[in-house]
Design a protein around this motif. Structure first.
Motif, PDB file in Angstrom:
ATOM      1  N   PRO A   1      10.307  -1.312 -11.682  1.00 14.60           N
ATOM      2  CA  PRO A   1       9.100  -2.035 -11.260  1.00 14.60           C
ATOM      3  C   PRO A   1       9.310  -3.543 -11.236  1.00 14.60           C
TER       4      PRO A   1
ATOM      5  N   VAL B   1       2.964  14.384 -11.434  1.00 17.02           N
ATOM      6  CA  VAL B   1       3.554  14.591 -12.755  1.00 17.02           C
ATOM      7  C   VAL B   1       2.463  14.856 -13.787  1.00 17.02           C
ATOM      8  N   LEU B   2       1.386  14.078 -13.694  1.00 14.82           N
ATOM      9  CA  LEU B   2       0.281  14.216 -14.647  1.00 14.82           C
ATOM     10  C   LEU B   2      -0.307  15.626 -14.588  1.00 14.82           C
TER      11      LEU B   2
ATOM     12  N   ILE C   1       2.852   9.815  -9.835  1.00 14.57           N
ATOM     13  CA  ILE C   1       2.248   9.838 -11.175  1.00 14.57           C
ATOM     14  C   ILE C   1       1.210  10.945 -11.265  1.00 14.57           C
ATOM     15  N   THR C   2       0.398  11.097 -10.207  1.00 19.08           N
ATOM     16  CA  THR C   2      -0.642  12.126 -10.244  1.00 19.08           C
ATOM     17  C   THR C   2      -0.023  13.521 -10.307  1.00 19.08           C
TER      18      THR C   2
ATOM     19  N   TYR D   1       2.172  22.373 -19.665  1.00 15.53           N
ATOM     20  CA  TYR D   1       2.241  22.285 -21.123  1.00 15.53           C
ATOM     21  C   TYR D   1       0.871  22.441 -21.762  1.00 15.53           C
ATOM     22  N   ARG D   2      -0.030  23.163 -21.068  1.00 18.41           N
ATOM     23  CA  ARG D   2      -1.367  23.312 -21.656  1.00 18.41           C
ATOM     24  C   ARG D   2      -1.278  24.154 -22.930  1.00 18.41           C
TER      25      ARG D   2
ATOM     26  N   TRP E   1      12.380   2.388 -16.260  1.00 18.09           N
ATOM     27  CA  TRP E   1      11.021   2.151 -15.754  1.00 18.09           C
ATOM     28  C   TRP E   1      10.472   0.788 -16.153  1.00 18.09           C
TER      29      TRP E   1
ATOM     30  N   SER F   1       2.231   1.728  -3.276  1.00 19.47           N
ATOM     31  CA  SER F   1       1.187   2.216  -4.178  1.00 19.47           C
ATOM     32  C   SER F   1       0.946   3.704  -3.975  1.00 19.47           C
TER      33      SER F   1
ATOM     34  N   PHE G   1       3.772   5.619  -5.749  1.00 19.33           N
ATOM     35  CA  PHE G   1       3.661   5.693  -7.210  1.00 19.33           C
ATOM     36  C   PHE G   1       2.446   6.510  -7.630  1.00 19.33           C
ATOM     37  N   GLN G   2       1.351   6.318  -6.900  1.00 16.87           N
ATOM     38  CA  GLN G   2       0.133   7.036  -7.270  1.00 16.87           C
ATOM     39  C   GLN G   2       0.348   8.544  -7.134  1.00 16.87           C
TER      40      GLN G   2
ATOM     41  N   THR H   1       0.828  -1.203   0.000  1.00 19.95           N
ATOM     42  CA  THR H   1       0.000   0.000   0.000  1.00 19.95           C
ATOM     43  C   THR H   1       0.868   1.261   0.000  1.00 19.95           C
TER      44      THR H   1
ATOM     45  N   PHE I   1       2.299  18.351 -15.768  1.00 17.03           N
ATOM     46  CA  PHE I   1       2.413  18.387 -17.236  1.00 17.03           C
ATOM     47  C   PHE I   1       1.178  19.020 -17.851  1.00 17.03           C
ATOM     48  N   ALA I   2       0.006  18.603 -17.325  1.00 18.34           N
ATOM     49  CA  ALA I   2      -1.247  19.075 -17.916  1.00 18.34           C
ATOM     50  C   ALA I   2      -1.351  20.596 -17.811  1.00 18.34           C
ATOM     51  N   ILE I   3      -0.856  21.130 -16.691  1.00 13.78           N
ATOM     52  CA  ILE I   3      -0.938  22.582 -16.525  1.00 13.78           C
ATOM     53  C   ILE I   3       0.229  23.282 -17.232  1.00 13.78           C
TER      54      ILE I   3
END
Lengths: 584, 400, 341
Positions: free
Chosen positions: B97, B61-62, B58-59, B69-70, B93, B51, B54-55, B48, B65-67
């Motif tokens: 893992p 980074v996500l 990843i979130t 490189y919008r 990667w 997890s 990583f969660q 856990t 990036f989304a903001i």
């Protein structure tokens, strides 16, 4: 072939008014090329078949969704709210069976795949168009058998049809044989679709499109089709054995007759585990397209994503025993299956990281398909990571057959596969219908769905690890389960509302949507090179194949309200030497 | 189902209803009450935490990036100068893992093998799952429980389980153990409870209508209380009034006879109990040596009363073998207490009140007016019951 | 048909005119279409093999668990008819292969003759299969619960008492004999090691609380075997068929030798019906494939007679041939598995 090439007949229909400047002539596209009910029901055009699949699958999705909401409502209180035990058992069985056999398995391959795949390959149709229509009707017949199961005594076996419960006429309800027949027929619909795609990808790629110049969506469809063709026949014969067992009492799975109920589980999961990848692989293909196109960025690690699809397809055949760690199979077998199960985690992780890397330095449009794509990354990561808990032998013993499993596979099957499907629908909606939907409504509905989904299923992880068994119509009052059930149920209502909003604005776009340009998002794969909606034979001339992930050659055109080839770069049509611009 | 149901009813009549102990669990896990549980929890927590890491990464980074490189307003074409391939990164990667999951796999496997191997000294309980109830037999004490199973604390306990109909699965969250139960097969599950209490036991393999009501409780008691409870359960029939004895015998004792003696008249290894009383009372039975029972029953003869013959058949079955049967029955001398024998005799005598022609149990049989004089069984055969410490109690109860 | 249609065969086409009528609009040329068709057929055949593969796995698991059922059951199959069927199918496969070869040479008359011969093979196979099935059905050697419906179906055998030898029948079934059998069984059981003296013996196996339970006693297993799915009336018929247990051969001059129905044979292995279950399932599924093959060959024959095929277009014959061979190959496995071993 049923469709004959014929010159288009003028004034068959008039187009809705649009803002564009094109002459208001009747367009000859696949929707208007021929008319009449018969021209749809007997069509061999892959686009029309794909569209019919889409409508049918969404209809089944609605039914499955209603059952899901019934199930969730029942569990608001420990003693149940709206259903008796038998009704609840039927509701979750039908929810599962409909969602798996009628919705998720055919969702992306049969509807989006049918529509998009041949166009992406620059082909005029799939390899066997009549077989394609045949498998659609097999789907319809299979669905009718499921409906029949509801009216011939009901179905309460769970979608897994475990023996000896399902074969015991004193236990399971009377609808087992119709349901099994339906699943058998749906299996063959799936096999024929898979065969068709395999041959299409092998034989109908245009000159210049080598395996590693294909878009990633065909790669994932290819991996999916391999599984469909190799695993589904085993399900077919397993279900046939169940039918014979129940009808004749042959005893292959009946311990009272020297049979082995666990043998059924082996047979069943030998198909049904790979079937999980039939569901998720095409979704991953959709996501590869969504993320790269809407980030306007070349996909990162193309070959790793492509090979990871193949790796997942291969491993998927070797892990079925991880559904049976507590079934009494030998310890050694469980250990081996656990080890191979972890190997599936690697290609999935590789995909996630590659998608993230694709977004790096991109130009990310925050439109609905991309939101579904980013939502997929978040949700699929949760689904994948909780898979680790379940693949681990010691913890799986505790978590098996609890809501933890339910939450895990909903994160993968529903949150990942189905939401990628919905995202794919948004992505290719302009191509399929020729209409743009309302972008803000799309973003709002995505938000409802995303939040509702996570509220519904995150709470079920705690529910499961605290010990709540699945398939329970009622639950003990004093175990502390109720609060999680309530959160989950309210989340499901929000998610349901999100889908209703989605349905409303998509349908509305058909009537009042803006006319879609050929390339509304700036995609480079071949489907964006033909008109929206595509003409009946897709491409009048063989399209020129370039790097399907090089978006630098496109630019926004106010006139087209879509993307066109950059004016300052020579088009490869004119100068063949310019094709090298696509490669890095 | 009705059989087990009535057992549960009987049990509840003698015990206060148990409620599960409300133990302290963690956010993820319920209360831990077995020797295996801490290990499972550690593995779970390890995965856990991994997890979460990583969660969250990843979130972040996500979203970043989304903001970052919008797409900006008015941007009409795109530069793409980012990397499209990096083998070192890909290998990182892939391999990181890989090493992590190999580690997780190994830890999980080691614990799993421990979960499967019961110590040879384990206390054994035979478990029968049947739609939609549980039956627990304690062979060591000759005790049957339903709805609740009582086990000692600090001692390995092994469930030897089978199903009488479809698949079931035995799950005790507090012990972190689960095992499917398969008809026609035995499966094993073991645990060692670490603290006394009452824990919920679930059926976790879907088994039909009342699957969600197929619950039971595990009552964990300290060793001395456990012994006491078992002793009490083993002798609970001593306190029963006589009109309850036939039901008691049918519920608790007949399952030892059922593989050879049917209730519906069908012939198995031994004669059916259906009509047995009438055949005995009328003396119709003929023995292998040609003698008839009618010649043997009566004052001054071998069996003063028909009851004596049945008692003799249970305790010394080889002395008189009925014609056409092989005499396969073992003696139950020493296994059944005298009052249990009495219960069995009464069960056969009043079987037609409790069981219909097809051998199915009749709900709430009318046993209020039993034939007076049934207590003579003991009175006329004191020599066999001599060594039985409960005999005095049994005889004392005859007038009731 | 389309701009992409650059078929080299167009120039010297002697069967067709402007375009090849068999060619779909989405193909570049007929070679591409042929190769796609062939690939599709091989994929389809692989699914067929997997379909049968499931049954072969079931057979293997079943046989590994209960070899005695298969050894016992196979004696009811007639190797002669099975062998004849194998020959018929092999010959028809040969004529099918010849049809493909002739069509590649363009000798369409020979193709038609070969297809007719193949069709005869398919028909012959089904006729022989019918004879075999009919015999099994007549004798009551049926799958699943139907096996128990006609225990007296073996018409060539009569119970002794029906032949006027009641005394003999009675003697054969005397109580003495039954008792002796039970005594022997008890003897066997008493040879098991004694329980520890201090332990209370728990004679009930946990499973025995079920409707019938599962004990080692053969008699009990038989009863549970029946109870598992049979209606009570039939159970009664079987259980009360005590005097039928002993049979004598009917020695009338024109009667052939027949095996007794397994239910009349006290020596039969438990669950003997399972052999017939899997026999009917596997040969039945194969039979369905033969029928489908027959339909396909008929269709090919009609198209051949209509002159639809030529040496440069005979894809359906080629693919039909592949299908027919796989049907043949499956039988090649079924025959030894059921009839020979």
């Amino acid at each position: 072939m049923l469709l004959r090439p014929q010159e288009k007949v003028a004034d068959m229909t008039t187009l809705e008014a649009g803002t564009h400047e094109r002459p208001k002539l009747v367009e000859d596209n696949y929707l208007t090329h021929t008319t009449g009910l018969k021209s749809w029901l007997l069509t061999v055009d892959h686009k029309r078949i794909g569209l019919m699949y889409l409508v049918s699958v969404l209809g089944a999705f609605f039914m499955g969704g209603v059952f899901a909401l019934l199930v969730r409502t029942q569990l608001l209180t420990p003693e149940g709210t709206i259903m008796g035990q038998d009704q609840y058992n039927q509701a979750f069985t039908l929810h599962g069976a409909i969602m798996v056999f009628l919705v998720i398995i055919p969702s992306v391959p049969a509807s989006l795949g049918n529509f998009i795949l041949p166009i992406m390959l620059g082909a005029k149709d799939v390899a066997f168009p009549r077989l394609n229509l045949f498998s659609y009707y097999l789907w319809i017949i299979g669905a009718l058998f499921f409906v029949m199961a509801m009216f011939t005594g009901g179905l309460d076996t769970g979608w897994t049809f475990y023996t000896p419960y399902s074969t015991d006429t004193n236990s399971a309800m009377g609808g087992v044989i119709p349901a099994l027949t339906g699943a058998f027929i749906l299996g063959f619909a799936s096999i024929f679709t898979g065969m068709n795609f395999l041959v299409t990808i092998h034989r109908l790629r245009p000159p210049g499109m080598t395996w590693f110049r294909m878009p990633l969506f065909p790669w994932s469809i290819y991996a999916t089709s391999v599984i469909q063709v190799l695993a589904t026949p085993v399900l077919g014969i397993t279900l046939a054995l169940l039918v014979v067992e129940r009808a004749f009492g042959i005893g292959i799975f009946n311990p009272a007759l020297g049979g082995d109920p666990v043998l059924y589980q082996h047979f069943f999961w030998f198909y049904s585990h790979p079937a999980v990848y039939i569901m998720i692989l095409p979704a991953m293909g959709v996501i590869s397209e969504l993320i790269s196109v809407h980030s306007h960025r070349h996909i990162f690690g193309y070959s790793f994503i492509a090979w990871s699809s193949i790796a997942i397809a291969v491993f998927s055949f070797l892990v079925w025993g991880h559904h049976m760690f507590t079934s009494g199979q030998s310890g050694l077998v469980s250990v081996i299956f656990s080890a191979i199960t972890f190997s599936v985690a690697i290609p999935s992780a590789v995909k996630i990281f590659n998608w993230l890397a694709t977004m790096y330095k991109g130009t990310i449009s925050w439109n609905t398909p991309m939101l579904y794509g980013m939502g997929f990354l978040f949700i699929f990561t949760i689904g994948g990571l909780t898979g680790l808990h379940l693949g681990t032998l010691a913890t799986d013993v505790h978590l098996h057959d609890t809501y933890f499993v339910v939450a895990h596979f909903h994160y993968v099957m529903m949150g990942s596969a189905l939401l990628a499907f919905i995202g794919g629908i948004h992505h290719w909606w302009p191509k399929m219908t020729g209409k743009m939907y309302n972008e803000n409504a799309g973003r709002f509905a995505w938000f409802l769905v995303f939040v509702g989904f996570n509220v519904t299923f995150l709470s079920q992880f705690m529910l499961g690890s605290q010990g709540m068994p699945r398939r329970y119509a009622t639950y003990p009052e004093d175990a502390g389960f109720q609060i999680y059930h309530m959160i989950s149920t309210y989340g499901s209502y929000v998610m349901g509302l999100g889908f209703v909003v989605t349905a409303i604005y998509l349908v509305a776009s058909l009537f009042s949507g803006r006319k879609a340009p050929a390339n509304p998002w700036g995609g480079r794969s071949l489907e964006w090179q033909c008109a929206s909606p595509p003409p009946w034979d897709n491409f009048a001339e063989q399209p020129v194949v370039g790097d399907c992930y090089d978006f630098t050659v496109l630019e926004w055109s106010e006139k087209e309200q879509g993307y066109v080839w950059r004016s300052d770069i020579p088009h490869p049509d004119g100068s063949p030497a310019a094709e090298s611009e696509g490669s890095h | 189902m009705s059989f087990l149901g009535s057992v549960a009813g009987t049990l509840l009549a003698f015990n206060d209803p148990l409620v599960p102990t409300s133990g302290q669990g963690t956010f993820w896990m319920p209360e831990s009450a077995s020797t295996q549980a801490p290990f499972v929890d550690h593995v779970f927590d390890f995965i856990t935490v991994l997890s979460y890491f990583f969660q969250i990464v990843i979130t972040i980074v996500l979203v970043w990036f989304a903001i970052r490189y919008r797409k900006r307003k008015g941007q009409v074409n795109f530069e793409d100068d980012g990397p499209v391939h990096n083998t070192a990164l890909e290998l990182t990667w892939t391999l990181v893992p890989l090493f992590l999951v190999v580690g997780i796999f190994y830890v999980g496997m080691a614990g799993f093998l421990d979960l499967r191997r019961a110590p040879s000294s384990a206390y054994e309980v035979s478990v029968t799952a049947q739609k939609w109830s549980w039956s627990f037999d304690h062979p060591e004490y000759g005790v049957n429980q339903a709805g609740v199973v009582t086990v000692p604390v600090g001692r390995p306990v092994e469930f030897l389980m089978t199903s009488a109909d479809v698949l079931h699965s035995c799950f005790v969250p507090a012990f972190r153990v689960k095992q499917d139960i398969i008809p026609g097969r035995y499966s094993r599950l073991w645990f060692e409870a670490t603290k006394p209490g009452v824990y919920q036991l679930y059926c976790t393999e879907y088994c039909g209508t009342d699957h969600s009501k197929m619950l039971a409780l595990v009552e964990v008691l300290p060793e001395d209380q456990f012994q006491e409870t078992m002793g009490k359960l083993a002798t609970e029939y001593m306190d029963l009034p006589e009109q309850d004895l036939p039901t008691y015998a049918l519920d608790r004792l007949y399952n030892r006879c059922s593989s050879c003696h049917s209730l519906d008249g069908s012939t198995a290894v031994g004669p059916s109990f259906k009509g047995l009383w009438d055949r005995t009372a009328n003396g119709e039975t003929v023995f292998k040596d040609g003698r008839r029972l009618s010649d043997m029953i009566g004052p001054g003869k071998e069996f003063p009363e028909p009851e004596d013959y049945i008692r003799d058949s249970i305790l010394v079955p080889q002395s008189h073998i009925v014609q056409n049967y092989a005499g396969a029955m073992p003696s139950f001398q020493g296994q059944l207490k005298e009052r249990q024998v009495l219960a069995l005799v009464l069960m056969m005598k009043y079987l037609d009140r409790m069981v219909d022609d097809q051998g199915n149990r009749i709900e709430s049989p009318d046993l209020n007016e039993l034939d007076p004089g049934m207590g003579e069984v003991e009175a006329s055969a004191p020599e066999i019951g001599d060594e039985n410490e409960f005999d005095a109690v049994a005889t004392a109860g005859k007038g009731g | 048909m389309s701009q992409l249609d650059i078929n080299p065969a167009h120039g010297h086409d002697h069967d067709h005119h402007d375009h090849l009528p068999h060619q779909g609009h989405h193909w570049r040329d007929s070679k591409q279409q042929f190769e796609a068709g062939k690939l599709g057929m091989w994929l389809f055949l692989s699914t067929e093999i997997l379909l049968f593969g499931g049954l072969f796995v079931a057979y293997a698991v079943w046989r590994a668990n209960h070899p005695e059922i298969f050894e016992y059951g196979s004696q009811f199959l007639d190797t002669f008819w099975g062998g004849l069927n194998t020959c018929v199918l092999l010959l028809s496969s040969m004529t099918m292969a010849m049809a493909v070869t002739y069509s590649a040479r363009g000798q369409m008359k020979a193709v038609a003759i070969c297809l007719v011969l193949t069709l005869f093979g398919a028909g012959g196979f089904m006729v022989i299969k019918y004879i075999e099935y009919n015999h099994k059905i007549h004798e009551g050697l049926l799958p699943g619960m139907y096996f128990y419906e006609k225990p007296e179906a073996s018409y060539m055998w009569l119970p002794l008492d029906e032949q006027g030898r009641e005394a003999e029948a009675a003697a054969a079934l005397s109580a003495e004999e039954q008792s002796a059998a039970f005594a022997a069984q008890v003897q066997l059981e008493s040879e098991m090691p004694p329980a520890p003296a201090n332990a209370e013996i728990w004679t009930k196996s946990p499973a025995a609380t079920g409707p019938e339970g599962f004990t080692d006693s053969k008699l009990k297993v038989e009863t549970s075997e029946l109870r598992a799915f049979l209606p009570d009336s039939v159970i009664g018929k079987v259980e009360n068929s005590g005097p039928l247990l002993k049979f004598a051969e009917d020695t009338s001059p024109n009667k052939e030798l027949h095996l007794a129905h397994p239910l009349q044979d006290p020596e039969r292995p438990v669950n003997a019906q399972k052999f017939f279950s899997i026999y009917f399932m596997m040969t039945g599924l194969h039979g369905i494939h033969v029928i489908v093959g027959g339909i396909v060959i008929t269709w090919l024959l009609i198209l051949t007679l209509r002159g639809r095929f030529s040496y440069d277009y005979y894809t359906p014959i080629d693919l039909g041939g592949l299908y027919w061979h796989i049907v043949d190959v499956i039988w090649i496995f079924l025959f030894p598995l059921f009839y020979l071993i």
